[in-house]
Design a protein around this motif. Structure first.
Motif, mmCIF file in Angstrom:
data_model
loop_
_atom_site.group_PDB
_atom_site.id
_atom_site.type_symbol
_atom_site.label_atom_id
_atom_site.label_comp_id
_atom_site.label_asym_id
_atom_site.label_seq_id
_atom_site.Cartn_x
_atom_site.Cartn_y
_atom_site.Cartn_z
ATOM 1 N N ARG A 229 77.184 81.283 68.567
ATOM 2 C CA ARG A 229 77.318 81.015 67.138
ATOM 3 C C ARG A 229 77.513 79.516 66.933
ATOM 4 N NH1 ARG A 229 76.363 85.660 67.931
ATOM 5 N NH2 ARG A 229 77.230 87.511 66.890
ATOM 6 N N THR A 230 76.973 78.999 65.834
ATOM 7 C CA THR A 230 77.274 77.638 65.406
ATOM 8 C C THR A 230 78.451 77.711 64.459
ATOM 9 O OG1 THR A 230 74.961 76.975 65.629
ATOM 10 C CG2 THR A 230 76.377 75.593 64.250
ATOM 11 N N VAL A 231 79.514 76.989 64.782
ATOM 12 C CA VAL A 231 80.767 77.133 64.044
ATOM 13 C C VAL A 231 81.265 75.769 63.584
ATOM 14 C CG1 VAL A 231 83.135 78.003 64.105
ATOM 15 C CG2 VAL A 231 81.348 79.167 65.422
ATOM 16 N N ILE B 232 71.929 71.999 55.048
ATOM 17 C CA ILE B 232 72.611 73.256 54.754
ATOM 18 C C ILE B 232 72.798 73.328 53.242
ATOM 19 C CG2 ILE B 232 74.727 74.608 55.054
ATOM 20 C CD1 ILE B 232 75.079 73.208 57.775
ATOM 21 N N LYS C 98 75.093 78.302 53.275
ATOM 22 C CA LYS C 98 76.517 78.552 53.419
ATOM 23 C C LYS C 98 77.012 79.268 52.175
ATOM 24 C CE LYS C 98 81.095 77.209 53.569
ATOM 25 N NZ LYS C 98 82.156 77.316 52.557
ATOM 26 N N ARG D 218 69.456 79.945 59.064
ATOM 27 C CA ARG D 218 70.746 80.547 59.404
ATOM 28 C C ARG D 218 71.564 80.885 58.163
ATOM 29 N NH1 ARG D 218 72.585 76.001 63.857
ATOM 30 N NH2 ARG D 218 71.043 76.499 65.468
ATOM 31 N N TYR E 109 75.457 80.755 57.213
ATOM 32 C CA TYR E 109 76.796 80.317 57.595
ATOM 33 C C TYR E 109 77.798 80.971 56.663
ATOM 34 C CZ TYR E 109 74.643 76.467 60.257
ATOM 35 O OH TYR E 109 73.915 75.715 61.142
ATOM 36 N N TYR F 214 85.417 87.141 57.523
ATOM 37 C CA TYR F 214 84.664 86.402 58.532
ATOM 38 C C TYR F 214 84.532 87.102 59.886
ATOM 39 C CZ TYR F 214 89.501 84.866 59.314
ATOM 40 O OH TYR F 214 90.863 84.839 59.489
ATOM 41 N N SER G 39 76.205 86.234 61.026
ATOM 42 C CA SER G 39 76.431 84.955 60.353
ATOM 43 C C SER G 39 77.029 83.956 61.326
ATOM 44 C CB SER G 39 77.378 85.131 59.162
ATOM 45 O OG SER G 39 76.813 85.951 58.157
ATOM 46 N N HIS G 40 76.609 82.711 61.215
ATOM 47 C CA HIS G 40 77.325 81.611 61.834
ATOM 48 C C HIS G 40 78.516 81.314 60.920
ATOM 49 C CE1 HIS G 40 74.059 80.909 64.734
ATOM 50 N NE2 HIS G 40 73.265 81.290 63.744
ATOM 51 N N ALA G 41 79.205 80.214 61.091
ATOM 52 C CA ALA G 41 80.418 80.011 60.301
ATOM 53 C C ALA G 41 80.581 78.569 59.863
ATOM 54 C CB ALA G 41 81.641 80.450 61.098
ATOM 55 N N LEU G 42 81.046 78.415 58.624
ATOM 56 C CA LEU G 42 81.478 77.133 58.080
ATOM 57 C C LEU G 42 82.655 77.460 57.178
ATOM 58 C CD1 LEU G 42 79.142 74.346 56.623
ATOM 59 C CD2 LEU G 42 81.534 74.646 55.972
#
Length: 388
Positions: free
Chosen positions: A33-35, A186, A229, A250, A252, A259, A271-274
């Motif tokens: 994951r991209t976080v 994003i 996002k 993606r 986010y 989450y 989902s990735h996360a922001l």
């Protein structure tokens, strides 16, 4: 040792601190994951300023906290609402924050993405702001962010929400910005629970219609959109939306209520996360993702699920004041020497709210030095006159 925590009815109740901090199991880079953690700013407590004056930032402490997040393997989402963008941090302060953080990211190899908005229009002489002026403000900020080498996050704009006549204005403006962006950005959809001025964003108060417009922007420029996002606090809507994204774009999550399940995902994707909550949760959140990287979804949920109670507490209505709890926990954790915020926002949450935040965070082991956290909490209770 027992701490007497204040309650909402004016009484106190006893709490026994946990005493043993959470210790991450490793430092391997995050893989599946991209976080990003949206990061807070540290105010300069000695600055002679006022709530409506320019933000006075302690740059050393602010950048040290970003190094802390990068050391966990997290990316930093800079100059977002967690940094009090539009709630104490003006564009001049945000621009300086972006420049300094981008330099720091290059120095330590950290990933960074920075908010692009239109807040330089805030406080301008009276008179309506048109869509053309909004476009110019976005262009100025996009140029600054890309000039630092950071990835751009196109934030939702209060000025655009006020100036747009309908969905067509959003389609035209965002299309224009995406065409001129040097690298994929994003797109950020911040719901009105985070900022009431963003009600009706994407041209409609009907979320289904707004979603269609949002996805139309993405579909028209998939090569210029790294991801979207979502901060709507609606897990079902996020799942439906992410399944409609073009291949390679993606999602986010910005859902600070749901989450764990959104990051874990389902048979159709994840989902990735922001997230703002990953500011206080940094080491624990990174460790959970490392567990997920091994394919152990159950272990990921076992570690991350218990954090949701704290997150829901910090982000309870009025949600936009969650930053106060985030900075409070950073102070207790030793990441800064004081509990002062730009704009005086440390007063935005009640003492019982902060006491409960301490209790929940301590229960998760979020304080590297529990004795320091307890001593700092007690010093705050003394200020408020809480009997020990």
């Amino acid at each position: 040792m027992t701490v007497l925590l204040p309650t909402e009815n004016g009484a106190t109740r006893a709490y026994v601190p946990r005493g043993d901090p959470f210790r991450p199991s490793g430092t391997a880079p995050l893989a599946s994951r991209t976080v990003f953690s949206a990061a807070h700013v540290v105010a300069d407590p000695y600055a002679d300023t006022s709530p409506d004056g320019p933000a006075a930032v302690d740059w050393d402490a602010t950048l040290a906290f970003r190094r802390h997040l990068w050391a966990q393997g997290l990316g930093v989402a800079e100059a977002m609402d967690t940094a009090q963008r539009g709630m104490g941090l003006d564009w001049a302060g945000a621009a300086e924050l972006i420049r300094r953080s981008a330099v720091e990211a290059r120095a330590c190899g950290g990933r960074i993405a920075c908010g692009v908005g239109t807040d330089q229009l805030t406080g301008r002489p009276a008179g309506p702001v048109g869509v053309a002026e909004v476009r110019g403000a976005y262009e100025e900020q996009l140029a600054l962010v890309e000039g630092t080498g950071a990835q751009a996050i196109l934030m939702a704009s209060r000025a655009l929400a006020a100036a747009a006549g309908g969905p067509e204005d959003y389609l035209e403006l965002y299309g224009h910005l995406l065409r001129q962006a040097a690298e994929p950005v994003i797109l950020h959809w911040l719901g009105p629970m985070f900022d009431p001025a963003l009600t009706g964003y994407w041209g409609s108060a009907d979320l289904d219609a707004a979603t269609d417009t949002f996805l139309e922007v993405v579909a028209a420029h998939p090569d210029k959109v790294d991801g979207v996002k979502l901060s709507l606090l609606d897990a079902d809507r996020e799942v439906v939306l992410r399944r409609r994204l073009p291949q390679g774009v993606r999602c986010y999550t910005g859902d600070d209520f749901h989450y764990p399940e959104l990051i874990e995902g389902d048979a159709h994707g994840f989902s990735h996360a922001l997230l703002g909550i990953f500011d206080p949760l940094g080491p624990l959140a990174a460790d959970a993702v490392r567990i997920l990287d091994t394919g152990d979804a159950a272990g990921f949920r076992k570690l991350l699920d218990p954090t949701v109670e704290l997150s829901r507490h910090l982000f309870e209505a009025p949600t936009r004041f969650y930053k106060t709890g985030v900075v409070f926990l950073a102070w207790l954790a030793g990441h800064q020497s004081h509990f002062t915020m730009v704009g005086g926002l440390q007063s935005a949450r009640s003492l019982p709210h902060l006491a409960r935040a301490y209790e929940l965070a301590d229960g998760l082991g979020l304080f590297p030095d529990p004795d320091l956290a307890e001593a700092r909490l007690k010093s705050l209770l003394d200020v408020y006159g809480v009997a020990r």
